[in-house]
Motif scaffolding. Structure first.
Motif, short mmCIF file in Angstrom:
data_model
loop_
_atom_site.label_atom_id
_atom_site.label_comp_id
_atom_site.label_asym_id
_atom_site.label_seq_id
_atom_site.Cartn_x
_atom_site.Cartn_y
_atom_site.Cartn_z
N GLY A 111 21.87 -16.60 25.60
CA GLY A 111 20.62 -17.19 24.74
C GLY A 111 20.91 -18.29 24.05
O GLY A 111 20.09 -18.68 23.25
N LEU A 112 21.78 -19.31 24.56
CA LEU A 112 22.05 -20.37 23.91
C LEU A 112 21.13 -21.69 24.37
O LEU A 112 21.07 -21.86 25.73
CB LEU A 112 23.24 -21.13 24.02
CG LEU A 112 24.69 -20.31 23.72
CD1 LEU A 112 25.75 -20.94 23.97
CD2 LEU A 112 24.59 -19.95 22.26
N PRO A 113 19.95 -22.05 23.60
CA PRO A 113 19.04 -22.83 23.99
C PRO A 113 19.51 -23.98 24.48
O PRO A 113 20.41 -24.58 24.06
CB PRO A 113 18.29 -23.14 22.97
CG PRO A 113 18.59 -22.04 21.87
CD PRO A 113 19.97 -21.83 22.05
N GLU A 114 18.95 -24.81 25.85
CA GLU A 114 19.58 -26.01 26.40
C GLU A 114 19.06 -27.15 25.02
O GLU A 114 17.91 -27.20 25.24
CB GLU A 114 18.83 -26.28 27.74
CG GLU A 114 19.53 -27.34 28.33
CD GLU A 114 19.02 -27.26 29.89
OE1 GLU A 114 18.69 -28.47 30.29
OE2 GLU A 114 19.25 -26.25 30.69
N GLU A 115 19.93 -28.02 24.99
CA GLU A 115 19.65 -29.17 24.34
C GLU A 115 19.22 -30.24 24.87
O GLU A 115 18.59 -31.26 24.71
CB GLU A 115 20.49 -29.55 23.25
CG GLU A 115 20.13 -30.27 22.01
CD GLU A 115 21.52 -30.31 20.99
OE1 GLU A 115 22.28 -31.55 21.04
OE2 GLU A 115 21.58 -29.42 20.33
N ASP A 122 22.82 -25.48 22.57
CA ASP A 122 22.75 -25.51 21.00
C ASP A 122 23.23 -23.85 20.74
O ASP A 122 22.71 -23.05 21.18
CB ASP A 122 21.33 -25.44 20.52
CG ASP A 122 21.38 -25.55 19.17
OD1 ASP A 122 22.27 -25.23 18.46
OD2 ASP A 122 20.15 -25.65 18.59
N ALA A 123 24.44 -23.87 19.81
CA ALA A 123 25.06 -22.84 19.82
C ALA A 123 25.01 -22.40 18.15
O ALA A 123 25.81 -21.67 17.36
CB ALA A 123 26.53 -22.70 20.03
N GLY A 124 23.89 -23.23 17.36
CA GLY A 124 23.86 -22.95 15.85
C GLY A 124 24.99 -23.67 15.14
O GLY A 124 25.47 -24.55 15.38
#
Length: 153
Positions: free
Chosen positions: A35-39, A54-56
């Protein structure tokens, strides 16, 4: 004359760059299953490809060999971690672990409650990474003063 003082540079981001022989499978695992959003994504000559996820919030955890051994003992019960292991904080370790195993990870150790009040599982994941998935069970301020807490677990 006093030595000229230079300001310490400010680090704005930690970016872990991982080579993945099966790029598509690794992206699908970390982006879609974890669930890491693609930046961003970029392509170049010769089939060069990179996807930035994006891993927070990022931290760099530097542990000595004794601490690394202790974390392995707590999470897995034996020495298994390579020199570098990536840890992801999640809201639900059990559900995330099941989802990641279904997406192709191999479970090394099931969700295990640690002495520093987190629930951690250990997985072999795509791109030849060993990962820890962890869920904080206690209040964060409790962990800040716990000398046994290593940050990711």
């Amino acid at each position: 004359m006093a030595a000229e003082q230079h300001p310490v540079p400010v680090v704005r981001q930690l970016r872990l760059v991982v080579e993945a022989a099966d790029h598509e499978a690794a992206v699908a695992f970390y982006r879609d299953a974890l669930g890491l959003p693609e930046e961003a994504a970029f392509t170049g000559d010769g089939d060069a490809r990179v996807v930035i996820l994006d891993a927070g919030r990022a931290t760099l955890e530097i542990a000595n060999p004794a601490q690394k051994r202790m974390i392995d003992e707590v999470e897995v019960g034996r020495q298994v971690a390579p020199r570098i292991r990536v840890a992801f904080e999640v809201d639900d370790t059990r559900a995330t672990t099941a989802r990641l195993v279904a997406a192709g990870a191999s479970e090394i150790a099931p969700p295990t409650r640690t002495p520093w009040q987190s629930l951690n599982s250990r997985l072999d994941a795509p791109a030849d990474l060993q990962i820890t998935v962890f869920e904080e069970l206690g209040a964060p301020q409790e962990h800040a003063v716990d000398p046994g807490h290593d940050g990711d677990v």
